[in-house]
Design an enzyme around this catalytic site. Structure first.
Site, PDB file in Angstrom:
ATOM      1  N   GLY A  40      -5.264  10.390   9.634  1.00 52.26           N
ATOM      2  CA  GLY A  40      -5.169   9.252  10.552  1.00 52.26           C
ATOM      3  C   GLY A  40      -4.273   9.461  11.758  1.00 52.26           C
TER       4      GLY A  40
ATOM      5  N   ASP B 250       1.934   0.344   6.337  1.00 51.34           N
ATOM      6  CA  ASP B 250       1.441  -0.873   5.677  1.00 51.34           C
ATOM      7  C   ASP B 250       2.424  -1.244   4.574  1.00 51.34           C
ATOM      8  OD1 ASP B 250      -0.029  -2.914   4.611  1.00 51.34           O
ATOM      9  OD2 ASP B 250      -1.775  -1.732   4.074  1.00 51.34           O
TER      10      ASP B 250
ATOM     11  N   PHE C  52      -7.497  -5.291   8.474  1.00 48.84           N
ATOM     12  CA  PHE C  52      -7.905  -3.893   8.342  1.00 48.84           C
ATOM     13  C   PHE C  52      -8.277  -3.328   9.699  1.00 48.84           C
ATOM     14  CE2 PHE C  52     -10.173  -0.069   7.270  1.00 48.84           C
ATOM     15  CZ  PHE C  52      -9.279   0.482   6.366  1.00 48.84           C
TER      16      PHE C  52
ATOM     17  N   ARG D  11     -12.850   6.777  13.485  1.00 48.18           N
ATOM     18  CA  ARG D  11     -11.655   7.482  13.974  1.00 48.18           C
ATOM     19  C   ARG D  11     -11.763   7.787  15.466  1.00 48.18           C
ATOM     20  NH1 ARG D  11      -8.588   9.108   9.511  1.00 48.18           N
ATOM     21  NH2 ARG D  11      -9.750   9.820   7.706  1.00 48.18           N
TER      22      ARG D  11
HETATM   23  P1  5GP Z   1       0.952   2.501   3.119  1.00 49.98           P
HETATM   24  O1  5GP Z   1       1.386   3.508   2.104  1.00 49.98           O
HETATM   25  O2  5GP Z   1       2.017   2.250   4.180  1.00 49.98           O
HETATM   26  O3  5GP Z   1       0.500   1.213   2.483  1.00 49.98           O
HETATM   27  O4  5GP Z   1      -0.338   3.044   3.874  1.00 49.98           O
HETATM   28  C1  5GP Z   1      -0.674   4.385   3.823  1.00 49.98           C
HETATM   29  C2  5GP Z   1      -1.866   4.750   4.651  1.00 49.98           C
HETATM   30  O5  5GP Z   1      -2.938   3.878   4.403  1.00 49.98           O
HETATM   31  C3  5GP Z   1      -1.671   4.681   6.144  1.00 49.98           C
HETATM   32  O6  5GP Z   1      -0.981   5.783   6.661  1.00 49.98           O
HETATM   33  C4  5GP Z   1      -3.126   4.653   6.580  1.00 49.98           C
HETATM   34  O7  5GP Z   1      -3.659   5.963   6.556  1.00 49.98           O
HETATM   35  C5  5GP Z   1      -3.756   3.786   5.513  1.00 49.98           C
HETATM   36  N1  5GP Z   1      -3.837   2.384   5.985  1.00 49.98           N
HETATM   37  C6  5GP Z   1      -2.994   1.354   5.781  1.00 49.98           C
HETATM   38  N2  5GP Z   1      -3.409   0.236   6.423  1.00 49.98           N
HETATM   39  C7  5GP Z   1      -4.554   0.591   7.069  1.00 49.98           C
HETATM   40  C8  5GP Z   1      -5.465  -0.127   7.929  1.00 49.98           C
HETATM   41  O8  5GP Z   1      -5.337  -1.320   8.268  1.00 49.98           O
HETATM   42  N3  5GP Z   1      -6.521   0.595   8.398  1.00 49.98           N
HETATM   43  C9  5GP Z   1      -6.728   1.908   8.086  1.00 49.98           C
HETATM   44  N4  5GP Z   1      -7.791   2.497   8.598  1.00 49.98           N
HETATM   45  N5  5GP Z   1      -5.893   2.610   7.284  1.00 49.98           N
HETATM   46  C10 5GP Z   1      -4.816   1.951   6.785  1.00 49.98           C
HETATM   47 MG    MG Z   2      -8.008   6.367   5.754  1.00 48.04          MG
END
Ligand code: 5GP
Ligand code: MG
Ligand code: MG
Length: 180
Positions: free
Chosen positions: A46, A105, A154, A167
């Site tokens: 990402g 997130d 999302f 992407r």
């Molecule tokens: P976290 O561990 O902070 O919950 O999220 C880890 C990963 O989940 C982020 O680096 C990202 O790759 C993915 N992620 C979290 N929220 C979103 C979102 O709203 N959209 C997308 N596409 N990926 C997300």
């Molecule tokens: Mg992803």
């Protein structure tokens, strides 16, 4: 605008301007490190687009390295499991490291990653995240560089995917809920 996108949050121009600012900020903050420079670490996949753009806005020697961790799989929900799938190619001991993330997130992925990187004794360790979600339950993480605060929806585009799609959208938007 792509048919599957409900709303554009940040346009291509807005992103470019913000990445410019963060690059300038990093250039100032590491002005003492003009010889050794910094190591930018991108968390695949990402953050790859963000890091590629950010690197070109930093006027210092920049090494680019990549890590891959498992987090969300193909879906929209966190699995809570963090596993290193690909480690850095270079040693970071004694180096100035800036981790480029796409979106914060729950913060669980980054928390794990920072602990892991810190154990390798870099000279310094900071985080540049393109997006930070406004959520109530977020791990406390010191994020020195934040692109944008965003709503708890999302999000796709500019590197962020849903099931490996979107992407390549040049802007950041909210995916229509009926798409997942
Ligand atoms: P976290 O561990 O902070 O919950 O999220 C880890 C990963 O989940 C982020 O680096 C990202 O790759 C993915 N992620 C979290 N929220 C979103 C979102 O709203 N959209 C997308 N596409 N990926 C997300
Ligand atoms: Mg992803
Ligand atoms: Mg990520």
């Amino acid at each position: 605008m792509h048919n599957d996108i409900a709303e554009v949050l940040f346009t291509e121009d807005e992103i470019a301007r913000r990445v410019d600012e963060i690059g300038a900020q990093i250039t100032r903050d590491y002005a003492e490190a003009t010889d050794e420079g910094i190591v930018l670490v991108s968390v695949l996949r990402g953050a790859a687009i963000f890091m590629a753009d950010l690197a070109r806005r930093i006027e210092l020697p920049v090494e680019m390295d990549y890590m891959a961790v498992s987090s969300y799989g193909d879906g929209a929900k966190s699995s809570g499991v963090v596993r290193i799938l690909k480690d850095l190619a270079s040693e970071i001991e004694g180096r100035h490291v800036v981790v480029a993330e796409d979106i914060l997130d729950s913060g669980l992925t980054l928390k794990y990653l920072l602990k892991n990187l810190a154990s390798r004794h870099p000279a310094s360790l900071e985080v540049a995240t393109l997006l930070r979600k406004k959520t109530l339950a977020q791990a406390k993480i010191e994020c020195k560089y934040i692109g944008f605060e965003c709503p708890d929806r999302f999000i796709v585009g500019y590197g962020l995917d849903y099931a490996e799609r979107y992407r390549n959208l040049p802007y950041i938007g909210v995916l229509k809920p009926e798409m997942y």
